[in-house]
Write a protein that holds these residues in place. Structure first.
Motif, PDB file in Angstrom:
ATOM      1  N   MET B  46       0.769  -1.314   0.228  1.00  5.77           N
ATOM      2  CA  MET B  46       0.000  -0.031  -0.147  1.00  5.77           C
ATOM      3  C   MET B  46       0.827   1.306  -0.104  1.00  5.77           C
ATOM      4  SD  MET B  46      -2.947  -1.201   2.676  1.00  5.77           S
ATOM      5  CE  MET B  46      -4.005   0.165   2.429  1.00  5.77           C
ATOM      6  N   VAL B  47       1.858   1.358   0.943  1.00  8.18           N
ATOM      7  CA  VAL B  47       2.493   2.714   0.981  1.00  8.18           C
ATOM      8  C   VAL B  47       3.790   2.470   1.881  1.00  8.18           C
ATOM      9  CG1 VAL B  47       1.098   3.312   3.455  1.00  8.18           C
ATOM     10  CG2 VAL B  47       2.463   4.917   1.938  1.00  8.18           C
ATOM     11  N   TYR B  48       4.765   3.300   1.550  1.00  6.46           N
ATOM     12  CA  TYR B  48       6.113   3.159   2.098  1.00  6.46           C
ATOM     13  C   TYR B  48       6.309   4.795   2.788  1.00  6.46           C
ATOM     14  CZ  TYR B  48      11.328   3.572   1.797  1.00  6.46           C
ATOM     15  OH  TYR B  48      12.632   3.779   2.040  1.00  6.46           O
ATOM     16  N   LEU B  49       6.606   4.671   3.866  1.00  3.47           N
ATOM     17  CA  LEU B  49       6.970   5.753   4.740  1.00  3.47           C
ATOM     18  C   LEU B  49       8.315   5.815   5.661  1.00  3.47           C
ATOM     19  CD1 LEU B  49       3.817   4.951   5.983  1.00  3.47           C
ATOM     20  CD2 LEU B  49       3.562   7.166   5.651  1.00  3.47           C
ATOM     21  N   GLN B  50       8.805   7.128   5.457  1.00  2.00           N
ATOM     22  CA  GLN B  50       9.860   7.205   6.418  1.00  2.00           C
ATOM     23  C   GLN B  50       9.381   8.250   7.278  1.00  2.00           C
ATOM     24  OE1 GLN B  50      13.746   7.926   4.453  1.00  2.00           O
ATOM     25  NE2 GLN B  50      13.546   6.207   3.196  1.00  2.00           N
ATOM     26  N   LYS B  51      10.200   8.611   8.218  1.00  2.00           N
ATOM     27  CA  LYS B  51       9.695   9.652   9.192  1.00  2.00           C
ATOM     28  C   LYS B  51       9.360  10.889   8.700  1.00  2.00           C
ATOM     29  CE  LYS B  51      10.677   7.874  13.547  1.00  2.00           C
ATOM     30  NZ  LYS B  51       9.392   7.820  14.587  1.00  2.00           N
ATOM     31  N   GLU B  52       8.074  11.334   8.722  1.00  2.00           N
ATOM     32  CA  GLU B  52       7.587  12.532   8.408  1.00  2.00           C
ATOM     33  C   GLU B  52       7.340  12.763   6.914  1.00  2.00           C
ATOM     34  OE1 GLU B  52       8.222  16.116  11.313  1.00  2.00           O
ATOM     35  OE2 GLU B  52      10.220  15.010  10.904  1.00  2.00           O
ATOM     36  N   ASN B  53       7.849  11.518   6.069  1.00  2.00           N
ATOM     37  CA  ASN B  53       7.745  11.392   4.729  1.00  2.00           C
ATOM     38  C   ASN B  53       6.963  10.374   4.048  1.00  2.00           C
ATOM     39  OD1 ASN B  53       9.228  13.854   3.610  1.00  2.00           O
ATOM     40  ND2 ASN B  53      10.881  12.997   4.729  1.00  2.00           N
ATOM     41  N   ILE B  54       6.179  10.528   3.185  1.00  2.00           N
ATOM     42  CA  ILE B  54       5.641   9.321   2.173  1.00  2.00           C
ATOM     43  C   ILE B  54       6.577   9.155   1.055  1.00  2.00           C
ATOM     44  CG2 ILE B  54       3.692   8.441   0.861  1.00  2.00           C
ATOM     45  CD1 ILE B  54       1.839  10.170   2.663  1.00  2.00           C
ATOM     46  N   ILE B  55       6.997   7.976   1.014  1.00  2.00           N
ATOM     47  CA  ILE B  55       8.111   7.665   0.106  1.00  2.00           C
ATOM     48  C   ILE B  55       7.201   7.313  -1.376  1.00  2.00           C
ATOM     49  CG2 ILE B  55      10.111   6.659  -0.576  1.00  2.00           C
ATOM     50  CD1 ILE B  55      10.575   8.871   1.378  1.00  2.00           C
ATOM     51  N   ASP B  56       6.436   6.247  -1.130  1.00  2.00           N
ATOM     52  CA  ASP B  56       5.894   5.699  -2.057  1.00  2.00           C
ATOM     53  C   ASP B  56       4.325   5.287  -1.611  1.00  2.00           C
ATOM     54  OD1 ASP B  56       6.739   2.777  -4.225  1.00  2.00           O
ATOM     55  OD2 ASP B  56       4.997   3.914  -4.135  1.00  2.00           O
ATOM     56  N   GLU B  57       3.525   5.810  -2.207  1.00  2.00           N
ATOM     57  CA  GLU B  57       2.200   5.497  -2.093  1.00  2.00           C
ATOM     58  C   GLU B  57       1.180   5.002  -3.208  1.00  2.00           C
ATOM     59  OE1 GLU B  57      -0.222   8.896  -0.587  1.00  2.00           O
ATOM     60  OE2 GLU B  57       0.661  10.199  -2.244  1.00  2.00           O
TER      61      GLU B  57
END
Lengths: 112, 112
Positions: B46-57
């Protein structure tokens, strides 16, 4: 786009028999390859992974898998199945960090 | 070192309500991934996040679904105005930079 195919939806083997679960992938480069096991109602447990190097990978619980680049396959094997191995098995491929693509899974039933 | 934690483990909502799913990554992991598993299927990214950032949704539905991973606290997957088709198991995974994901036990969402 990458894809993973697990041709066998359901496999039944007798306890003590050998097991091979098939996995084929489609990817633009050599991906990271994983096998996971999932018991009913549970999360995923990593059995083994291939990143590079020796194409025969040993995992936990007596499982191993062999990466065959020419066949785009990463089949999972176990020489002697135990009743506790009954579960669903997922093959996955990924590139670098995370975002894995999973196959639809193979359900393993073990007959006494 | 505690593993990936997800809560709640089970969540029941009526159609139209909001669902909030929480994921605490393993200590030292700054990458979080959310996957959805529909019955009889494999996990879908579904989604890939790092701290405070959406990298790939790229795997997130365009409407009603959102995710965040704030500087402090767990990652949250929010589903607004849930529908029966949202019923699924939602898994969170975390990783360092090595490409291996560690999965949580999942949240089973049931929409009545």
């Amino acid at each position: 786009a990458q894809s993973v195919t697990q041709p066998d939806i359901h496999i039944t083997v007798s306890e003590g028999a050998s097991l091979e679960l098939r996995c084929n992938y489609s990817y633009g480069a050599t991906p990271y390859l994983f096998w996971y096991v999932q018991s009913p109602g549970q999360g995923l447990q990593l059995l083994l992974k291939y990143f590079s190097g020796d194409t025969l990978v040993q995992g936990i619980k007596g499982f191993e898998a062999e990466f065959k680049r020419s066949q785009s396959s990463f089949n999972l094997r176990k020489p002697s199945v135990h009743w506790s191995d009954a579960a669903e098995y997922f093959c996955a491929v990924g590139l670098n960090a995370g975002k894995s693509t999973f196959g639809d899974g193979t359900t393993l039933t073990v007959k006494p | 070192n505690a593993g990936v934690m997800q809560n709640p483990r089970h969540l029941v909502r009526r159609r139209g309500q909001e669902a909030r799913l929480r994921c605490s990554p393993m200590k030292g992991h700054s990458h979080v991934y959310w996957y959805r598993q529909l019955p009889e299927e494999g996990l879908k990214f579904m989604v890939y996040l790092q701290k405070e950032n959406i990298i790939d949704e790229s795997g997130m539905p365009k409407e009603r679904f959102s995710a965040e991973f704030p500087k402090e606290g767990p990652s949250i997957l929010r589903i607004q105005q849930v529908v029966r088709g949202d019923s699924a198991a939602y898994f969170c995974a975390s990783s360092p930079m090595t490409g291996e994901e560690y999965f949580g036990p999942g949240t089973r969402l049931l929409v009545l």
